[in-house]
Design a protein around this motif. Structure first.
Motif, short mmCIF file in Angstrom:
data_model
loop_
_atom_site.label_atom_id
_atom_site.label_comp_id
_atom_site.label_asym_id
_atom_site.label_seq_id
_atom_site.Cartn_x
_atom_site.Cartn_y
_atom_site.Cartn_z
N PRO A 112 0.83 -1.22 0.00
CA PRO A 112 0.00 0.00 0.00
C PRO A 112 0.86 1.26 0.00
O PRO A 112 2.03 1.24 0.38
CB PRO A 112 -0.80 -0.13 1.30
N ASP A 113 0.25 2.37 -0.40
CA ASP A 113 0.97 3.63 -0.54
C ASP A 113 1.69 4.06 0.74
O ASP A 113 2.82 4.56 0.69
CB ASP A 113 0.02 4.75 -0.98
N HIS A 114 1.03 3.88 1.91
CA HIS A 114 1.67 4.36 3.13
C HIS A 114 2.90 3.53 3.49
O HIS A 114 3.80 4.03 4.17
CB HIS A 114 0.66 4.37 4.29
N VAL A 115 2.97 2.29 3.02
CA VAL A 115 4.15 1.46 3.25
C VAL A 115 5.30 1.90 2.35
O VAL A 115 6.46 1.96 2.77
CB VAL A 115 3.81 -0.03 3.03
N ILE A 116 4.98 2.22 1.11
CA ILE A 116 5.98 2.75 0.19
C ILE A 116 6.55 4.06 0.73
O ILE A 116 7.77 4.28 0.73
CB ILE A 116 5.37 2.98 -1.21
N ASP A 117 5.67 4.91 1.21
CA ASP A 117 6.10 6.20 1.76
C ASP A 117 6.98 6.00 3.00
O ASP A 117 7.98 6.70 3.17
CB ASP A 117 4.88 7.04 2.13
N TYR A 118 6.61 5.03 3.83
CA TYR A 118 7.42 4.74 5.02
C TYR A 118 8.83 4.31 4.65
O TYR A 118 9.81 4.75 5.24
CB TYR A 118 6.76 3.66 5.87
N ASP A 130 4.60 3.21 12.34
CA ASP A 130 4.31 1.99 13.09
C ASP A 130 3.36 1.08 12.33
O ASP A 130 3.54 -0.14 12.30
CB ASP A 130 3.72 2.34 14.46
N GLU A 131 2.36 1.67 11.70
CA GLU A 131 1.40 0.90 10.91
C GLU A 131 2.07 0.22 9.73
O GLU A 131 1.82 -0.96 9.43
CB GLU A 131 0.28 1.82 10.42
N ALA A 132 2.96 0.96 9.07
CA ALA A 132 3.67 0.42 7.91
C ALA A 132 4.63 -0.70 8.31
O ALA A 132 4.75 -1.72 7.62
CB ALA A 132 4.44 1.53 7.19
N LYS A 133 5.32 -0.52 9.43
CA LYS A 133 6.23 -1.55 9.92
C LYS A 133 5.47 -2.84 10.21
O LYS A 133 5.94 -3.94 9.89
CB LYS A 133 6.96 -1.07 11.18
N SER A 134 4.31 -2.72 10.81
CA SER A 134 3.49 -3.90 11.12
C SER A 134 3.03 -4.58 9.84
O SER A 134 3.01 -5.82 9.75
CB SER A 134 2.27 -3.49 11.95
N TRP A 135 2.67 -3.79 8.83
CA TRP A 135 2.24 -4.37 7.56
C TRP A 135 3.36 -5.18 6.93
O TRP A 135 3.15 -6.30 6.45
CB TRP A 135 1.78 -3.27 6.60
N LEU A 136 4.57 -4.61 6.92
CA LEU A 136 5.71 -5.32 6.33
C LEU A 136 6.04 -6.59 7.10
O LEU A 136 6.40 -7.61 6.50
CB LEU A 136 6.94 -4.41 6.29
N LYS A 137 5.92 -6.54 8.41
CA LYS A 137 6.19 -7.73 9.21
C LYS A 137 5.22 -8.86 8.88
O LYS A 137 5.59 -10.03 8.82
CB LYS A 137 6.11 -7.39 10.70
N ARG A 138 3.95 -8.49 8.63
CA ARG A 138 2.93 -9.49 8.33
C ARG A 138 2.99 -9.97 6.88
O ARG A 138 2.72 -11.14 6.60
CB ARG A 138 1.53 -8.93 8.60
N ASN A 139 3.30 -9.07 5.96
CA ASN A 139 3.13 -9.37 4.54
C ASN A 139 4.40 -9.35 3.70
O ASN A 139 4.36 -9.71 2.52
CB ASN A 139 2.13 -8.37 3.93
N GLY A 140 5.51 -8.90 4.29
CA GLY A 140 6.73 -8.77 3.50
C GLY A 140 7.18 -10.05 2.84
O GLY A 140 7.58 -10.05 1.66
N SER A 141 7.11 -11.17 3.55
CA SER A 141 7.55 -12.45 2.98
C SER A 141 6.73 -12.84 1.77
O SER A 141 7.24 -13.45 0.82
CB SER A 141 7.47 -13.55 4.04
N ALA A 142 5.44 -12.48 1.77
CA ALA A 142 4.58 -12.82 0.64
C ALA A 142 5.05 -12.09 -0.63
O ALA A 142 5.00 -12.65 -1.73
CB ALA A 142 3.14 -12.47 0.94
N LEU A 143 5.51 -10.86 -0.48
CA LEU A 143 6.00 -10.12 -1.65
C LEU A 143 7.28 -10.75 -2.19
O LEU A 143 7.50 -10.82 -3.40
CB LEU A 143 6.25 -8.65 -1.28
#
Length: 252
Positions: free
Chosen positions: A196-202, A232-245
């Protein structure tokens, strides 16, 4: 625990050697790194679960490495079972672009640029070229989009800090999402554009913040959150979904 923390590359590390090992019914590449500073063996699973990496003391016998892997075979099997299974880019399949699922549609044209659009309100990615080039053309589209998104975000955050960026590059790294050198060269994994955009921005804010704080101390995180309030929200997203990417196979 047996050494799962990320290590910085050192000039004291010797060239890697590699081999394949069987884990849970599949073969995975294993990179073995001899390090004169290593006091013990460490093992980690690369993002996406598509490779393994070890750091070992210099001169350690292969039998010691084999015994270590045998002792931790159960741990590897359990951890790999929790990771997303590798998926291949296919016609009619789905790919996330800036956090939005897009169905992949071949245009049937031998040439032409890939582009997003809609069919009956459904987001799609139109890809030209031969079927065997579908994965590569999809990856090329994502790389180009990632560069544009990250260069814009980096420029915005760097201006906010009054910093100068020497260069921005895209890579397909397995162990980190981005990096920043003391010379102001920023590097990013282009796969982040699927987030998502906020993760890219982070991610852009994270690396730009390193231009001022080359560490991960309290001042760094304070600066990072000032640039990107959703850190913090973006870090949590990457922790949950980063491996899938990382698990997506664009080679087919």
């Amino acid at each position: 625990m047996f050494g799962l923390k990320r290590r910085l590359k050192s000039a004291q590390e010797r060239p890697e050697r590699g081999r394949d090992i069987a884990v849970a019914g599949r073969r995975l590449p294993l990179k073995i790194n001899e390090n004169v500073r290593a006091k013990r063996m460490t093992l980690r699973i690369e993002p996406g679960g598509r490779a393994l990496r070890m750091s070992v003391p210099v001169g350690l016998a292969d039998t010691e490495i084999d015994n270590f892997l045998h002792r931790h075979h159960g741990w590897l099997t359990a951890r790999l079972a929790k990771l997303p299974k590798s998926s291949t880019v296919t016609e009619g399949g789905s790919i996330d672009i800036r956090g939005v699922a897009h169905r992949i549609v071949r245009t049937g044209k031998p040439r032409g640029i890939s582009q997003t659009g809609e069919i009956d309100g459904e987001p799609v990615l139109f890809v030209g070229g031969a079927p065997e080039h579908l994965g590569r053309r999809t990856a090329d589209f994502l790389k180009k989009l990632a560069r544009g998104e990250l260069e814009e975000a980096v420029a915005r955050h760097a201006e906010a800090l009054g910093k100068t960026v020497a260069a921005v590059s895209m890579k397909d790294t397995k162990s980190r999402w981005g990096s920043c050198t003391a010379q102001g060269r920023l590097s990013f994994s282009w796969r982040i554009v699927m987030a998502p955009d906020h993760v890219i921005d982070y991610l852009a804010a994270h690396e730009v913040a390193h231009l001022e704080e080359m560490n991960h101390g309290p001042r760094f995180w304070s600066l990072c959150k000032r640039l990107c309030p959703r850190t913090d929200e973006a870090k949590s997203w990457l922790k949950r979904n980063g491996s899938a990417l990382h698990s997506i196979d664009f080679k087919g």
